[in-house]
Motif scaffolding. Structure first.
Motif, PDB file in Angstrom:
ATOM      1  N   GLU A 124      -9.788 -17.011 -15.413  1.00  0.00           N
ATOM      2  CA  GLU A 124     -10.502 -17.344 -16.645  1.00  0.00           C
ATOM      3  C   GLU A 124     -11.861 -16.663 -16.733  1.00  0.00           C
ATOM      4  O   GLU A 124     -12.561 -16.819 -17.735  1.00  0.00           O
ATOM      5  CB  GLU A 124     -10.684 -18.853 -16.748  1.00  0.00           C
ATOM      6  N   LEU A 125     -12.230 -15.919 -15.715  1.00  0.00           N
ATOM      7  CA  LEU A 125     -13.550 -15.276 -15.684  1.00  0.00           C
ATOM      8  C   LEU A 125     -13.599 -14.121 -16.665  1.00  0.00           C
ATOM      9  O   LEU A 125     -12.741 -13.252 -16.670  1.00  0.00           O
ATOM     10  CB  LEU A 125     -13.841 -14.767 -14.271  1.00  0.00           C
ATOM     11  N   LYS A 126     -14.591 -14.122 -17.505  1.00  0.00           N
ATOM     12  CA  LYS A 126     -14.772 -13.056 -18.507  1.00  0.00           C
ATOM     13  C   LYS A 126     -15.801 -12.073 -18.036  1.00  0.00           C
ATOM     14  O   LYS A 126     -16.766 -12.379 -17.441  1.00  0.00           O
ATOM     15  CB  LYS A 126     -15.201 -13.635 -19.845  1.00  0.00           C
ATOM     16  N   TRP A 167     -19.899 -16.288 -12.147  1.00  0.00           N
ATOM     17  CA  TRP A 167     -19.774 -15.528 -13.380  1.00  0.00           C
ATOM     18  C   TRP A 167     -19.899 -14.049 -13.077  1.00  0.00           C
ATOM     19  O   TRP A 167     -20.398 -13.659 -12.034  1.00  0.00           O
ATOM     20  CB  TRP A 167     -20.785 -15.977 -14.441  1.00  0.00           C
ATOM     21  N   LYS A 168     -19.405 -13.252 -14.026  1.00  0.00           N
ATOM     22  CA  LYS A 168     -19.477 -11.808 -13.892  1.00  0.00           C
ATOM     23  C   LYS A 168     -20.793 -11.343 -14.493  1.00  0.00           C
ATOM     24  O   LYS A 168     -21.151 -11.706 -15.604  1.00  0.00           O
ATOM     25  CB  LYS A 168     -18.296 -11.152 -14.612  1.00  0.00           C
ATOM     26  N   THR A 181     -10.281  -5.609 -10.147  1.00  0.00           N
ATOM     27  CA  THR A 181     -10.462  -6.890 -10.833  1.00  0.00           C
ATOM     28  C   THR A 181     -10.318  -8.015  -9.815  1.00  0.00           C
ATOM     29  O   THR A 181      -9.244  -8.175  -9.219  1.00  0.00           O
ATOM     30  CB  THR A 181      -9.405  -7.066 -11.945  1.00  0.00           C
ATOM     31  N   PRO A 241     -22.840 -19.742 -17.920  1.00  0.00           N
ATOM     32  CA  PRO A 241     -21.617 -18.941 -18.047  1.00  0.00           C
ATOM     33  C   PRO A 241     -20.664 -19.154 -16.880  1.00  0.00           C
ATOM     34  O   PRO A 241     -21.006 -19.756 -15.877  1.00  0.00           O
ATOM     35  CB  PRO A 241     -22.169 -17.519 -18.017  1.00  0.00           C
ATOM     36  N   GLY A 242     -19.460 -18.643 -17.050  1.00  0.00           N
ATOM     37  CA  GLY A 242     -18.524 -18.560 -15.938  1.00  0.00           C
ATOM     38  C   GLY A 242     -17.701 -19.793 -15.686  1.00  0.00           C
ATOM     39  O   GLY A 242     -17.436 -20.594 -16.565  1.00  0.00           O
TER      40      GLY A 242
END
Length: 149
Positions: A147-149, A47-48, A115, A29-30
């Motif tokens: 772009e990090l979700k 990644w988150k 954020t 991810p990420g």
């Protein structure tokens, strides 16, 4: 400690020091990337993970000499430049031979309601040819987290 536990620990530790191909760790991810500096190549992934940023990857020493006391310092910032948190990762062993790959991994808490917009990486290390051994080398870069979700 029991002999079996000692052997397992040594095998696990040796696995962290094995060479890794250029594409290793490039899935998941990420946001991921790589940076090449004069004496090292840095691979990273961010990644988150719930209310934290997870940072993994590693460093390969590519210069002709050993690197000593390598550490990674990170901090993440909001879009307005407010610092949201910081963390430090100390690499082990403290003396890194040319060609060696070492893994890194750390987490940074994300304050409630904030954020992260960018993440700063700063690698600090010493050379064996430093006469006094007191002047570190710094390598750093910044990663946008839009772009990090």
């Amino acid at each position: 400690m029991k002999p079996v536990a000692v052997v397992l620990f040594i095998l696990l530790w040796c696995g962290f020091c094995l060479p890794v191909s250029a594409v290793a760790g490039d899935d998941g991810p990420g946001i991921a990337g790589a940076r090449e500096f004069k004496e090292m190549v840095v691979r990273w992934r961010v990644w988150k993970n719930g209310d934290q940023l997870a940072v993994t990857g590693g460093v390969r020493a590519i210069g002709p000499q050993q690197i000593r006391n390598l550490e990674l310092r990170t901090r993440h910032l909001s879009a307005t430049g407010e610092e949201l948190g910081r963390a430090t990762f100390i690499f082990f062993p403290t003396t890194i031979q040319p060609g060696t790959f070492l893994h890194q991994g750390l987490t940074l808490p994300i304050p409630s309601g904030k954020t992260p917009a960018r993440l700063e990486f700063v690698y600090t290390y010493y050379h064996d040819d430093d006469e006094a051994g007191v002047l570190p080398t710094f390598e750093g870069f910044e990663v946008g987290l839009a772009e990090l979700k």
